[in-house]
Design a protein around this motif. Structure first.
Motif, PDB file in Angstrom:
ATOM      1  N   PHE A   2      90.855  79.436 -16.092  1.00 17.96           N
ATOM      2  CA  PHE A   2      90.385  79.171 -14.759  1.00 17.96           C
ATOM      3  C   PHE A   2      90.795  77.772 -14.412  1.00 17.96           C
ATOM      4  O   PHE A   2      91.574  78.401 -12.978  1.00 17.96           O
ATOM      5  N   ASP A   3      90.514  77.056 -15.059  1.00 10.78           N
ATOM      6  CA  ASP A   3      91.593  75.814 -15.428  1.00 10.78           C
ATOM      7  C   ASP A   3      93.351  76.070 -14.943  1.00 10.78           C
ATOM      8  O   ASP A   3      93.295  75.320 -13.419  1.00 10.78           O
ATOM      9  N   ASP A   4      93.765  76.336 -15.242  1.00  9.37           N
ATOM     10  CA  ASP A   4      95.084  76.808 -15.193  1.00  9.37           C
ATOM     11  C   ASP A   4      94.964  78.543 -14.154  1.00  9.37           C
ATOM     12  O   ASP A   4      96.484  78.693 -13.668  1.00  9.37           O
ATOM     13  N   GLY A   5      93.945  78.862 -13.921  1.00  5.67           N
ATOM     14  CA  GLY A   5      94.603  79.878 -12.016  1.00  5.67           C
ATOM     15  C   GLY A   5      95.202  80.737 -13.280  1.00  5.67           C
ATOM     16  O   GLY A   5      96.398  81.516 -12.079  1.00  5.67           O
ATOM     17  N   ARG A   6      95.563  81.771 -14.192  1.00  5.32           N
ATOM     18  CA  ARG A   6      95.969  82.238 -14.851  1.00  5.32           C
ATOM     19  C   ARG A   6      96.066  83.431 -15.808  1.00  5.32           C
ATOM     20  O   ARG A   6      94.793  82.960 -16.798  1.00  5.32           O
ATOM     21  N   THR A   7      96.282  83.805 -16.531  1.00  2.15           N
ATOM     22  CA  THR A   7      95.735  84.826 -17.406  1.00  2.15           C
ATOM     23  C   THR A   7      96.310  84.474 -18.834  1.00  2.15           C
ATOM     24  O   THR A   7      97.701  83.371 -18.548  1.00  2.15           O
ATOM     25  N   ALA A   8      95.951  83.464 -20.064  1.00  2.00           N
ATOM     26  CA  ALA A   8      96.447  83.551 -20.603  1.00  2.00           C
ATOM     27  C   ALA A   8      96.852  84.301 -21.725  1.00  2.00           C
ATOM     28  O   ALA A   8      97.849  84.121 -22.233  1.00  2.00           O
ATOM     29  N   THR A   9      95.715  85.348 -22.448  1.00  2.00           N
ATOM     30  CA  THR A   9      96.789  86.099 -23.052  1.00  2.00           C
ATOM     31  C   THR A   9      96.222  87.567 -22.959  1.00  2.00           C
ATOM     32  O   THR A   9      95.533  87.673 -22.205  1.00  2.00           O
ATOM     33  N   ALA A  10      97.032  88.397 -23.178  1.00  2.00           N
ATOM     34  CA  ALA A  10      96.293  90.024 -22.881  1.00  2.00           C
ATOM     35  C   ALA A  10      97.120  90.735 -24.201  1.00  2.00           C
ATOM     36  O   ALA A  10      98.018  90.586 -24.635  1.00  2.00           O
ATOM     37  N   GLU A  14     101.110  86.181 -25.300  1.00  2.00           N
ATOM     38  CA  GLU A  14     100.570  85.184 -25.456  1.00  2.00           C
ATOM     39  C   GLU A  14     101.867  84.625 -23.739  1.00  2.00           C
ATOM     40  O   GLU A  14     102.904  84.361 -24.726  1.00  2.00           O
ATOM     41  N   TYR A  15     100.914  84.238 -22.704  1.00  2.00           N
ATOM     42  CA  TYR A  15     102.014  83.532 -21.999  1.00  2.00           C
ATOM     43  C   TYR A  15     102.228  82.041 -21.783  1.00  2.00           C
ATOM     44  O   TYR A  15     101.156  81.233 -22.553  1.00  2.00           O
ATOM     45  N   ALA A  16     102.894  80.993 -21.355  1.00  2.98           N
ATOM     46  CA  ALA A  16     103.516  80.289 -21.472  1.00  2.98           C
ATOM     47  C   ALA A  16     102.686  79.009 -21.258  1.00  2.98           C
ATOM     48  O   ALA A  16     101.990  79.097 -19.603  1.00  2.98           O
ATOM     49  N   PRO A  59     106.882  82.227 -23.354  1.00  2.00           N
ATOM     50  CA  PRO A  59     106.142  82.867 -24.268  1.00  2.00           C
ATOM     51  C   PRO A  59     105.431  83.633 -25.514  1.00  2.00           C
ATOM     52  O   PRO A  59     106.955  83.694 -25.453  1.00  2.00           O
ATOM     53  N   THR A  60     105.203  84.685 -25.946  1.00  2.00           N
ATOM     54  CA  THR A  60     105.220  85.112 -27.307  1.00  2.00           C
ATOM     55  C   THR A  60     104.703  86.171 -27.287  1.00  2.00           C
ATOM     56  O   THR A  60     103.554  86.138 -26.466  1.00  2.00           O
ATOM     57  N   THR A  61     104.743  87.438 -28.129  1.00  2.00           N
ATOM     58  CA  THR A  61     104.573  88.817 -28.499  1.00  2.00           C
ATOM     59  C   THR A  61     104.154  88.382 -29.546  1.00  2.00           C
ATOM     60  O   THR A  61     105.333  88.765 -30.494  1.00  2.00           O
ATOM     61  N   ASN A  62     103.000  89.491 -30.411  1.00  2.00           N
ATOM     62  CA  ASN A  62     102.697  89.428 -31.260  1.00  2.00           C
ATOM     63  C   ASN A  62     102.731  91.090 -31.590  1.00  2.00           C
ATOM     64  O   ASN A  62     101.856  91.332 -30.656  1.00  2.00           O
ATOM     65  N   VAL A  63     103.275  91.554 -32.426  1.00  2.00           N
ATOM     66  CA  VAL A  63     103.041  92.628 -32.852  1.00  2.00           C
ATOM     67  C   VAL A  63     101.811  93.185 -34.004  1.00  2.00           C
ATOM     68  O   VAL A  63     103.257  92.446 -35.180  1.00  2.00           O
TER      69      VAL A  63
END
Length: 109
Positions: free
Chosen positions: A44-52, A72-74, A81-85
């Motif tokens: 909420f502080d950054d107003g964005r999705t942090a991870t999905a 994980e978004y920047a 941003p990073t993507t983990n599989v």
């Protein structure tokens, strides 16, 4: 399931600003063996999705296999941003705690 976190500013804990986020996680059972899962964390502080994340799992009386992709978004500290599989395999009967069993059959070799 989900959770909401709100932390007030506390200089003793090296937190100059208040922090709040919402975590949501859901699992849908397709049948006795297959399930789909998804989750998100909203800052909420950054107003964005942090991870999905999304995933699919298969489980029977002998094995549990799970495939998951998490994004994980920047942030201000992380430009890219990073993507983990991930892919995990758990053999039932070899661990200390097997978790919530849903089948009464036993794995026999």
């Amino acid at each position: 399931g989900g959770s909401y976190i709100y932390l007030t500013d506390d200089l003793e804990e090296d937190r100059a600003d208040a922090y709040s986020e919402l975590n949501l996680i859901g699992v849908y059972a397709l049948d006795n063996h297959w399930s789909l899962g998804a989750g998100t964390r909203y800052d909420f502080d950054d107003g964005r999705t942090a991870t999905a994340s999304v995933g699919v799992a298969y489980q029977n009386e002998c094995v549990r296999m799970n495939f998951r992709v998490q994004r994980e978004y920047a942030t201000s500290a992380s430009v890219e941003p990073t993507t983990n599989v991930g892919f995990t395999v758990a053999l039932h009967g070899f661990s200390v705690q097997a978790g919530g069993q849903t089948h009464s059959r036993a794995c026999r070799g």
